[in-house]
Structure formats: structure tokens, C-alpha cells
Design an enzyme around this catalytic site. Structure first.
Site, PDB file in Angstrom:
ATOM      1  CD  GLU A  99      35.700  20.054  28.857  1.00  0.00           C
ATOM      2  OE1 GLU A  99      36.693  19.743  28.158  1.00  0.00           O
ATOM      3  OE2 GLU A  99      34.714  19.336  29.025  1.00  0.00           O
ATOM      4  CB  ALA A 121      36.358  23.141  25.251  1.00  0.00           C
ATOM      5  CD  GLN A 136      39.004  60.513  30.377  1.00  0.00           C
ATOM      6  OE1 GLN A 136      39.445  59.402  30.654  1.00  0.00           O
ATOM      7  NE2 GLN A 136      39.777  61.568  30.235  1.00  0.00           N
ATOM      8  CG  HIS A 174      33.247  59.895  38.353  1.00  0.00           C
ATOM      9  ND1 HIS A 174      32.292  59.515  37.432  1.00  0.00           N
ATOM     10  CD2 HIS A 174      32.593  59.961  39.544  1.00  0.00           C
ATOM     11  CE1 HIS A 174      31.130  59.345  38.051  1.00  0.00           C
ATOM     12  NE2 HIS A 174      31.283  59.614  39.327  1.00  0.00           N
ATOM     13  NE  ARG A 189      35.862  68.256  39.615  1.00  0.00           N
ATOM     14  CZ  ARG A 189      36.809  68.422  40.525  1.00  0.00           C
ATOM     15  NH1 ARG A 189      36.479  68.466  41.812  1.00  0.00           N
ATOM     16  NH2 ARG A 189      38.063  68.525  40.161  1.00  0.00           N
ATOM     17  CD  GLU A 245      25.711  33.218  29.678  1.00  0.00           C
ATOM     18  OE1 GLU A 245      26.174  32.458  30.533  1.00  0.00           O
ATOM     19  OE2 GLU A 245      24.636  33.016  29.119  1.00  0.00           O
ATOM     20  CB  THR A 257      33.956  36.047  22.864  1.00  0.00           C
ATOM     21  OG1 THR A 257      33.898  35.342  21.610  1.00  0.00           O
ATOM     22  CG2 THR A 257      34.699  35.205  23.889  1.00  0.00           C
TER      23      THR A 257
END
Lengths: 387, 373
Positions: free
Chosen positions: A128, A131, A336, A338, A268, A363, A365
Site C-alpha cells: 500500500e 506499507a 559499459q 557497448h 567490436r 518481492e 527489497t
């Protein structure tokens, strides 16, 4: 003897879901993220494949394949589309919780609806505005009125609450604290039960997140799950299992990021050679790969313990904590690697980064997982002393 | 699938722990000899060597369980036994020509394995220690450093380059032979009770050559993979013992009138340590299980050692933090464990190499199979 090999059935399910997820879910993932469209058709197909009640008894249409198979399936779905994975995860959790705490009538009605796809998906309404982690302080109220309960209040952050044919909702029937909470099964036809604000989220944009509003909602007393006062325990049981689901979802997103980063680094070229051969990039890939493996095994262990009917609360918390935190780092490092390309929507890694962010939050913390895991670790250390 | 130890395996960990408790203190100069002597007496000195060759016939997995337990009480003894059994006895037992040397180890010589050379890491194909053929045998010249169990009491497996051959070859050298010079090392960081020496070979006659050309590389590789897994298990053993002792200590303390174990800051440290430690254990389990099945394990062993070693460092350091002043005075155990754990990131190939191996295998699998699992 310790054995990490998958059973034939587990391997079959993983391969089947991988094939489906890569061919059916992955091509849509970017569009769902851009438009916020909810994947109704794909979810229907997933129900037909038996993916909405993977760890649920066959009596009511479940696949009865166990928790490990559920975890493997979640990884595959999340690697293709993280939004669809959270919908699948919560729906499986709702089906399992009705199986565990529901009466025969409730199981017959609601589990069948979930597994067949008629319910589209199942939602879980605990949080909520006031909560969150402190779920025991929730204020949504349920008052008995003859054959019904009258519910008032508002629930926050409800995944796919707008589409769920079945919602498990926690409301207060008794005094303050966890013991005054009860669990109810709500269906969309209940008068006074409506969908509130739709959230505009950072990631998982193809999963719908809304508030649910209860204004003198008349819930039949037959929809009480288990007994009055059992709601908090039911919620905690659900979340223990849900942690395996989110650990698995984290693993899936991170695997996609890791694979994309590896493929990109191998192609790359800078300074005349693939950047995968540059020490710092290679080191990142080695660390990403290793931490992913740690997360995978922690999650697999929690799933296996639950499947065996052994205590798994500590292990599920550790799995969720480590997998979600690690997955966040992997997705960050994938960007990073990429470079600039990782920062634009031409590549998927920026979406993984946004999608994975919530895994350390919902679910339970990371902070809540740490409290649970620490408490259990202290108990273990003292138990060993007694031996 | 089965991801929990069975009682017999838990007993092996306890047996390792008890074996260590009966030994001299971990920094005692007599620890190395006492360890091998007690291990011979109890029939476990060869760990994984098959029973028909005089060994305990343990799987790699079970040997590592024992070493995890032993490292919890005597980390230096665990590294002494691991070098003797996994790096010396096991390669000897895999080869018919190793029988005589294996017999000598059973009779009281210490087993050692000399691979590392001065001047930084080098490929197995680029060893500077050379073996020249002379009559029916070979004479070895070169320098090896950081040889565990190294000394006149040892029989040493020396990796050398044979002139005119491809790849390294393993030779058995008597630690007391003419032309052998030992320069003892004094440990400063951890594993203070393990004997380590540098070996200078000047035209030393080899007792035995293990295998034909090309075989040496695979014998060395196989021994290294097992050793890395065992180092991971030992690192977990050291850290698990530190963690357990620390939690017991913390659970008796209060700060500002409240139990320390319910302090969120403490809980966060404890939970993160538990995740790292459990991860290290699961990773070595996976690596050992793969080795026992003969499955490819280069990446699994590298990841296991990389993670377990780092986890052990984080956990033992975190324990010192949680113990506060109590960890820094009087009882040296907590500080010593941090030093013992520190070495896991260096010996058997440093973290940097493990990470590179993990990356290389990952990229290879990705290229060949398209997915990583």
C-alpha cells in the site's frame, strides 16, 4: 551425492521454453517496451504450453514439473522478455498459493482458470502507499457482513492488476500488526473493486502496474483464503517462493546482457583488435560470467530445496539478494562494454538495464532479504554450536 | 539433481576438522611433518589415489570436503596435504612409471610439485627449466620457486622442457640429490605452517620421467584443475570457520543497549558474507562434480577458485570488522584466517588468470553454442 545435472524433463522444459521465448517473445520485447502494450496473445499461448502453473498439481491443469523447472523456465522467459517474465512469475506464485492454502472449491475454480489461460494472469496485492517492506502495517480493511466481507482501501504497485482474472489481496480483519491480516481471492466482477492509477515505469514497460481501489467492495466470505489472521503468513510464504521467481528473472535478464556484451566485445574492433582481447574488457567479462554463475547456483539451490520440501527461506533470500544485485551490475557493465552504443535504443542493453533495476526492489527489497538471511545465519551458527 | 550434502559427506567435513584439531598449532614448525605422518597413519595421505595403488580412493569431491573441514581448523595442514596428495601422489598414480616414487611417498617422503618459475607467468610451452638426455636418464637444470613441501625430505615432480621435444614433461627428482639446492621461503601473509622453498637444479639426475612427449601437459593441466578446486574448498573452509566463530561472538554482544545481531548494519554485512560464502561453496561443488565425471571443467574450476578466494577474503576481512578490537588482540585466529584466505587469490594461479580463463571459455562457448548454459 551432490549432482547438478538436470533431469530429462527439466532439460526438455528448459529447451522448449527457450525455443518459444526466443522465437515468440524476444521479437516483441522492444515493441512492448516502447508502447507499453500488454502481451495478451503471448500469455494465452504460454498458458497452452503449461507455463502458468508449472509447479502446480495436474488435478487443476498444472504442469506439475516442480520448482527447478519453474526457475529454468523463468530464466528463459526473462532472457527474451523481462516484462512477460514478471507476469508469468506472479501468476505462477498465485496459483501455487491457492493450491497450498485454498479449499477444494477455490482450487477448482481459480487454479483451473489460471492454468487454462481464462484468467489471463494472477495478481498479488499486498503493498500500500504506507506499507511496503513493512507489510504487517497495512491498512486496507475488511469487515465481515453476513456472507460477505466489505473491503475498503487501496493497493499499490500491483503487477498486471488490470488484467488479472484472479487476485490475492491482503486486508486487515483484526487488530494492528501481522496477526490481524487475512487473505482474500478477488475476481474482477466484484462490485466496488476497480483499477486505479496506471504507473509510468522506468522498465518492465510491457508489464502493467496499477493500483487497485476497494470502495465498499463486497467479497463473498467463501473467497477468504484459509482462515482469518492467516494473511501475513500466506503473504510471506508466497514471497519466499516469489523470491526464487525474481532470482530467476534477474538471471535471465543478466544472461541476455552478458551474451550481448560477449558477442559485441568479440566483434567490436578498437586498437586493431576485438575489444574482448583488451585486458580490462576481458576482466569485466570474466567477472560478469563468474558472478552470474554464482547467482545461478544460489537460485538453483533454493529452487531444489523448495522442491524437496526442505526449509529454503534463508536460501531463497540469499538467491534473490545476490541474483538481483549481481544482475544489476552485469547489465550496467554490459552497457559499459557497448560504449556509446549501449546508451541508445538501437541496442537492447539499455532496456535490460531499465528492466533489471526493479529486481532489487520488488518481492522484498535487498534490505529486507538481508534481514531475513542474517537472522537465519545467526540461527545456523548457534545451532552448530549445540551439536 | 541433488544440492545438499548427504550425512556421510557432512561427516567427511567433520572428520577433516577433527583431524586438524589433533595436529600441532597451525604455525608450529613441526606441523607439516605431523600432518603427513598423521595422514599416513589414518590412510588418507593420498586422498584421491585409487585404493589398489595405496590411496584412500576418494573422489575429488570427497577429498575437497575433507580439505574444507581441515582448512577450518588447520589451514596450513590442508595446503600441505593437498600438495602432497593432489599435486604429487595423484599424477604419480596415474602413470605406471610413477610407482616407485609413489611407494617412497607412502614410506615417508613428502610430495611436492615444482612448476612456477621466476620472471612472471609463462606458458607451459615456454618453461626455462630444461632436461638434457644423458644415457638412459635426464639431467635437469633450472630454477623453480614457491614449491610447497619443498626441501630435502621431498620427492619433487618437476615440470621441464626436454630439448628437442614439444611441451612440458614431468620428472621425479629427489629433493636430496646432488645438484639440488633448496632456499627456504618464510611465509609472511598466511599459511604460516606450510613449508615452502625455492628449488635450484644444477644438472640434477632425474629418477623418473613420467610419460612420453605431450603427456606432461595434460598431467599438469589435470593436476592444476583439481588443485584449483581444492584451493576453493580450502578458502571456503577457512572463511566458514571464521564466519561461524564471528556470528557466535556477535550474538553475545550489545551496542547502545540493543543486541548487535538485530542491528541492520550488522545484518547487512552478515547476509552479504553469507551469500558470498555459499556461492563459493556451490561453485567448488560444481567444479569437483564435473572433475569426477570427467566433464570439461577448465572454466568451472577457474570460476570456483576466483569466486571462492575473493569470497573468503571478503568474509575473513568482514569478520575482523565485526569482531572489532576483539579480533585484533590476544587471539590471533581471526587475523591469521584473513592471511590464510588472502593466499587463495594468488596460489594455483592468481585471480587475474582465473578471470581471464573464465572470460576466454565464456567467449568460446558463446561463439560455438550461442548461449552460455
Amino acid at each position: 551425492m551432490i549432482d547438478f545435472t538436470l533431469t530429462e524433463e527439466q532439460r526438455m522444459i528448459r529447451d522448449m521454453v527457450r525455443e518459444f521465448a526466443q522465437s515468440r517473445l524476444k521479437p516483441d520485447a522492444r515493441r512492448l517496451d516502447e508502447t507499453g502494450e500488454f502481451p495478451l496473445a503471448a500469455l494465452r499461448e504460454m498458458a497452452e504450453l503449461g507455463l502458468m502453473g508449472i509447479n502446480v498439481s495436474g488435478d487443476h491443469g498444472g504442469t506439475e514439473a516442480g520448482v527447478v523447472a519453474y526457475s529454468l523456465a523463468m530464466v528463459e522467459i526473462a532472457a527474451a522478455c523481462a516484462s512477460t517474465a514478471v507476469t508469468t512469475g506472479v501468476t505462477n506464485m498465485v496459483a501455487e498459493i491457492i493450491q497450498k492454502y485454498g479449499n477444494e472449491e477455490q482450487r477448482k475454480t481459480h487454479i483451473s482458470a489460471i492454468c487454462s489461460g481464462d484468467a489471463v494472469c494472477g495478481a498479488f496485492a499486498l503493498s500500500e502507499t504506507g506499507a511496503g517492506s513493512d507489510a504487517g502495517s497495512l491498512r486496507c480493511k475488511a469487515v465481515r457482513d453476513g456472507d460477505h466481507y466489505i473491503l475498503n482501501g487501496e493497493k499499490m504497485w500491483i503487477s498486471h492488476g488490470q488484467y488479472a482474472g484472479v487476485t490475492i489481496l491482503m486486508a486487515r480483519t483484526g487488530g494492528p500488526g501481522p496477526k490481524g491480516i487475512s487473505a482474500f481471492i478477488l475476481t474482477p466482477d466484484i462490485p466496488g473493486f476497480s483499477v486505479g492509477k496506471k504507473e509510468d515505469k522506468m522498465g518492465l514497460r510491457g508489464s502493467n502496474t496499477v493500483s487497485l481501489v476497494l470502495e465498499d467492495a463486497r467479497v463473498p466470505a467463501a473467497n477468504l483464503l484459509s482462515e482469518e489472521g492467516m494473511g501475513f503468513r500466506i503473504a510471506m510464504t508466497a514471497l519466499d517462493g516469489g523470491r526464487i521467481g525474481i532470482g530467476s528473472q534477474s538471471l535471465g535478464i543478466a544472461r541476455a546482457a552478458l551474451e550481448d556484451a560477449g558477442l559485441y566485445a568479440a566483434e567490436r574492433v578498437q586498437f586493431g583488435r576485438p575489444i574482448a582481447k583488451l585486458e580490462q574488457v576481458r576482466d569485466m567479462l570474466g567477472d560478469m560470467r563468474t558472478s552470474w554463475e554464482v547467482a545461478r547456483l544460489l537460485t538453483l539451490r533454493a529452487a531444489w530445496l523448495k522442491e524437496q520440501g526442505l526449509p529454503f527461506s534463508r536460501e531463497a533470500s540469499l538467491a534473490k539478494l545476490y541474483s538481483s544485485e549481481t544482475a544489476n551490475r552485469i547489465c550496467q557493465d554490459a552497457i559499459q562494454i557497448h560504449g556509446g552504443y549501449g546508451y541508445v535504443k538501437e541496442y537492447d542493453v539499455e532496456r535490460y538495464y531499465r528492466d533489471v533495476r526493479v529486481t532489487t526492489i520488488y518481492e522484498g527489497t535487498s534490505q529486507v532479504q538481508r534481514i531475513v538471511a542474517a537472522r537465519e545465519s545467526f540461527k545456523d551458527a548457534l545451532r552448530e554450536e549445540e551439536r | 539433481m541433488h544440492l545438499q550434502l548427504v550425512p556421510a559427506q557432512e561427516a567427511l567435513v567433520a572428520q577433516g576438522r577433527a583431524f586438524g584439531e589433533a595436529l600441532p598449532h597451525d604455525t608450529d614448525p613441526g606441523l607439516a611433518d605431523a600432518t603427513l605422518e598423521a595422514a599416513r597413519r589414518e590412510g588418507i595421505a593420498f586422498l584421491t589415489v585409487p585404493t589398489e595403488r595405496g590411496g584412500a580412493g576418494l573422489t575429488v569431491f570427497d577429498a575437497c570436503l575433507f580439505l574444507e573441514g581441515l582448512a577450518g581448523t588447520r589451514p596450513s595442514a590442508a595446503s600441505t596435504l593437498a600438495a602432497h596428495a593432489l599435486l604429487a601422489a595423484s599424477p604419480l598414480a596415474q602413470h605406471a612409471d610413477g610407482a616407485a616414487a609413489l611407494g617412497a611417498l607412502a614410506m615417508g617422503r613428502a610430495g611436492a610439485f615444482a612448476l612456477t618459475e621466476a620472471g612472471g607467468g609463462r606458458r607451459l610451452t615456454d618453461l626455462q627449466t630444461v632436461a638434457r638426455r644423458e644415457g638412459d636418464g635426464y639431467r635437469l637444470t633450472g630454477e623453480k620457486i614457491y614449491v610447497t613441501n619443498g626441501g630435502a625430505w621431498a620427492l619433487v615432480l618437476v615440470a621441464a622442457q626436454v630439448e628437442g621435444e614439444e611441451g612440458p614433461v614431468l620428472f621425479v627428482v629427489d629433493g636430496d640429490a646432488p645438484g639440488v639446492e633448496w632456499r627456504p621461503r618464510r611465509a609472511t601473509v598466511g599459511l604460516l605452517g606450510t613449508r615452502v622453498g625455492d628449488l635450484v637444479l644444477t644438472g640434477v639426475a632425474s629418477l623418473t620421467r613420467l610419460g612420453a612427449g605431450g603427456e606432461g601437459g595434460s598431467l599438469i593441466e589435470a593436476a592444476l584443475l583439481v588443485d584449483r578446486t581444492a584451493i576453493a574448498a580450502q578458502a571456503v573452509g577457512v572463511a566458514a570457520a571464521a564466519f561461524r566463530d564471528t556470528l557466535r561472538n556477535v550474538s553475545t554482544r550489545e551496542t547502545f543497549g540493543a543486541p548487535l545481531e538485530r542491528n541492520g548494519t550488522v545484518q547487512a554485512q552478515v547476509a552479504d558474507m553469507a551469500a558470498e560464502l555459499d556461492g563459493g561453496r556451490l561453485l567448488w561443488w560444481q567444479a569437483a562434480a564435473a572433475l569426477d565425471k570427467g566433464a570439461p571443467a577448465r572454466d568451472l574450476t577457474a570460476m570456483a577458485k576466483l569466486h571462492a578466494a575473493r569470497a573468503a577474503r571478503k568474509v575473513t576481512d568482514g569478520c575482523l570488522q565485526l569482531l572489532g578490537g576483539a579480533g585484533c588482540f590476544d587471539d590471533p585466529t581471526a587475523a591469521q584466517r584473513a592471511g590464510d584466505a588472502r593466499l587463495a587469490s594468488i596460489r594455483g594461479g592468481p585471480d587475474e588468470l582465473m578471470r581471464a580463463l573464465a572470460a576466454r571459455e565464456f567467449l568460446y562457448r558463446l561463439k560455438v553454442m550461442g548461449v552460455i548454459t
